[in-house]
Design a protein around this motif. Structure first.
Motif, PDB file in Angstrom:
ATOM      1  N   UNK A 212       0.811  -1.219   0.000  1.00 43.94           N
ATOM      2  CA  UNK A 212       0.000   0.000   0.000  1.00 43.94           C
ATOM      3  C   UNK A 212       0.843   1.267   0.000  1.00 43.94           C
ATOM      4  N   UNK A 213       1.997   1.244   0.641  1.00 36.18           N
ATOM      5  CA  UNK A 213       2.813   2.462   0.742  1.00 36.18           C
ATOM      6  C   UNK A 213       3.809   2.606  -0.405  1.00 36.18           C
ATOM      7  N   UNK A 314      -2.851   3.563   3.432  1.00 38.40           N
ATOM      8  CA  UNK A 314      -3.492   3.542   2.109  1.00 38.40           C
ATOM      9  C   UNK A 314      -3.369   4.889   1.416  1.00 38.40           C
ATOM     10  N   UNK A 315      -3.530   5.963   2.200  1.00 35.88           N
ATOM     11  CA  UNK A 315      -3.505   7.308   1.614  1.00 35.88           C
ATOM     12  C   UNK A 315      -2.134   7.661   1.057  1.00 35.88           C
ATOM     13  N   UNK A 316      -1.058   7.156   1.697  1.00 33.36           N
ATOM     14  CA  UNK A 316       0.292   7.497   1.238  1.00 33.36           C
ATOM     15  C   UNK A 316       0.489   7.068  -0.213  1.00 33.36           C
ATOM     16  N   UNK A 317       0.140   5.820  -0.508  1.00 34.75           N
ATOM     17  CA  UNK A 317       0.301   5.341  -1.882  1.00 34.75           C
ATOM     18  C   UNK A 317      -0.574   6.081  -2.866  1.00 34.75           C
ATOM     19  N   UNK A 318      -1.791   6.388  -2.483  1.00 38.72           N
ATOM     20  CA  UNK A 318      -2.702   7.054  -3.401  1.00 38.72           C
ATOM     21  C   UNK A 318      -2.314   8.511  -3.640  1.00 38.72           C
ATOM     22  N   UNK A 319      -1.720   9.156  -2.625  1.00 39.71           N
ATOM     23  CA  UNK A 319      -1.267  10.543  -2.806  1.00 39.71           C
ATOM     24  C   UNK A 319      -0.085  10.606  -3.759  1.00 39.71           C
ATOM     25  N   UNK A 320       0.789   9.612  -3.674  1.00 36.91           N
ATOM     26  CA  UNK A 320       1.960   9.606  -4.558  1.00 36.91           C
ATOM     27  C   UNK A 320       1.568   9.446  -6.027  1.00 36.91           C
ATOM     28  N   UNK A 321       0.529   8.666  -6.293  1.00 39.70           N
ATOM     29  CA  UNK A 321       0.223   8.240  -7.659  1.00 39.70           C
ATOM     30  C   UNK A 321       0.040   9.394  -8.653  1.00 39.70           C
ATOM     31  N   UNK A 373       7.493  10.696   6.539  1.00 36.32           N
ATOM     32  CA  UNK A 373       8.134  10.381   7.825  1.00 36.32           C
ATOM     33  C   UNK A 373       8.228  11.635   8.687  1.00 36.32           C
ATOM     34  N   UNK A 374       8.462  12.766   8.044  1.00 35.46           N
ATOM     35  CA  UNK A 374       8.574  14.021   8.796  1.00 35.46           C
ATOM     36  C   UNK A 374       7.260  14.480   9.402  1.00 35.46           C
ATOM     37  N   UNK A 375       6.132  14.140   8.757  1.00 35.17           N
ATOM     38  CA  UNK A 375       4.839  14.578   9.286  1.00 35.17           C
ATOM     39  C   UNK A 375       4.135  13.461  10.062  1.00 35.17           C
ATOM     40  N   UNK A 376       4.860  12.354  10.286  1.00 36.84           N
ATOM     41  CA  UNK A 376       4.307  11.289  11.104  1.00 36.84           C
ATOM     42  C   UNK A 376       3.377  10.354  10.390  1.00 36.84           C
ATOM     43  N   UNK A 377       3.491  10.221   9.072  1.00 35.85           N
ATOM     44  CA  UNK A 377       2.650   9.272   8.325  1.00 35.85           C
ATOM     45  C   UNK A 377       3.494   8.101   7.838  1.00 35.85           C
TER      46      UNK A 377
END
Length: 377
Positions: A212-213, A314-321, A373-377
């Motif tokens: 997911x990430x 889940x959001x991390x991967x979708x934001x990158x896309x 990592x800097x914002x704690x996600x």
């Protein structure tokens, strides 16, 4: 036609040569023989006087033969004078006297360190120039997008849907198969390692977070860069080779708005959807391997999966896309506009498009990793 000659008279060590006739290119064969014979016969002279007063005509070819004969004698250490020149012929002889007088520079062995530094410098300059082109393309794309938003009638919906179908729908089988296999491999390797310490159940957590990430979006973007990015470069490059892009400008149309905007919009929409589908396929592959290889019941896998999935993961991967899709589209289109008029150039830019896209996707993924990592996600 008058005969040509170079009469020789010797007085001790002094040699007097008198040229007659028309020394022009039409008599090249005769003149070459005369010059060669004269240079070979009079080897022991101490000084040479070449009298040109009786020449009827003299062109560049004849003047060069006289200059060549003079240089031959000079190389033997003789003193050479040319007399009887008219003003016109004097200028011609003087011009030829200056030809090839500078000694050829000595070729030294290249310094390998300097060659290496030169290659590094050129590579860095090329990278900088590529980044400048990307920024220019992004600016042109932004301008075209804002113009389209301000004038909705200029939206090329048919083109956008066409590219969305090609980039998205037709890519689903390839994406599903690739991510399914990747998910299965990750699960198998995780089980093999975790089983040694009796922690098979945590394979589900590992695979979920990785897919997911990181892995899901990366695999999808690499596949899209190789499949759709190369196609974009080849299409735009072929249009440039056939001068179709120039024709668009002639008709008053913006090539970025007509060709680039629909393609990149389709990519930005399709890649997040493909990432979601690919992530589901990878988790399905992991679940199948956990069931068949580790004997983990599907109910246990799904329960553990439900606990492992966290909305920010889940959001991390979708934001990158979408950002990675934008990068792939910008690189592919900018490389297409760099194609010149040959097939070799088209192949070179298509290859560069895929390589640069994959490299920038990986770099972007690293930057996102540090950011989250800097914002704690």
């Amino acid at each position: 036609m008058s005969t040509v000659s170079l009469t020789a008279k010797t007085d001790g060590e002094r040699l007097a040569l008198m040229a007659t006739g028309s020394w022009t290119a039409e008599r090249a064969g005769e003149l070459e023989k005369i010059i060669d014979e004269t240079a070979r016969r009079h080897v022991g002279a101490g000084s040479v006087n070449i009298d040109l007063a009786r020449l009827e005509r003299l062109d560049t070819f004849g003047a060069w033969l006289i200059e060549r004969l003079k240089r031959t004698f000079l190389l033997r250490g003789l003193a050479v004078r040319i007399t009887g020149l008219s003003e016109i012929d004097r200028g011609l002889i003087e011009e030829l006297r200056l030809v090839n007088q500078a000694p050829a520079p000595r070729r030294t062995a290249p310094n390998r360190l300097l060659l290496a530094l030169d290659a590094v410098g050129r590579s860095i300059a090329e990278i900088g120039w590529s980044l400048v082109l990307l920024v220019q393309m992004f600016g042109a794309l932004t301008s075209a997008a804002l113009g389209t938003i301000a004038h909705p009638t200029r939206v090329r919906l048919t083109s956008m849907v066409h590219h969305l179908e090609r980039v998205g729908w037709r890519a689903v089988p390839t994406i599903v198969l690739s991510t399914f296999v990747i998910g299965a491999i990750l699960a198998q390797q995780g089980i093999f390692r975790f089983r040694a310490v009796g922690l098979d159940i945590y394979v589900v957590d590992m695979v979920t977070v990785l897919v997911l990430r990181e892995v899901g979006v990366l695999i999808v973007c690499v596949m899209v860069a190789g499949r759709s990015g190369s196609a974009y470069t080849a299409e735009i490059g072929s249009m440039k080779m056939r001068e179709e892009i120039d024709a668009l400008r002639t008709m008053g149309l913006d090539p970025v708005e007509v060709l680039v905007l629909p393609r990149i919009t389709a990519l930005v929409i399709a890649v997040p959807l493909l990432t979601f589908i690919g992530s589901i396929a990878a988790l399905y592959g992991a679940g199948l391997v956990c069931w068949l290889y580790a004997g983990m019941a599907p109910e246990i896998f799904l329960e553990r999966l439900r606990e492992a999935i966290w909305l920010p993961t889940f959001a991390v991967g979708m934001i990158k896309a979408p950002f990675m899709a934008l990068t792939i589209g910008l690189v592919a289109c900018s490389e297409g506009f760099k194609v010149e008029g040959s097939a070799a150039s088209l192949g070179r830019q298509t290859t560069a498009s895929v390589v640069k896209s994959i490299f920038l996707v990986i770099v972007l993924d690293g930057l996102f990793a540090m950011f989250f990592a800097g914002i704690g996600m």
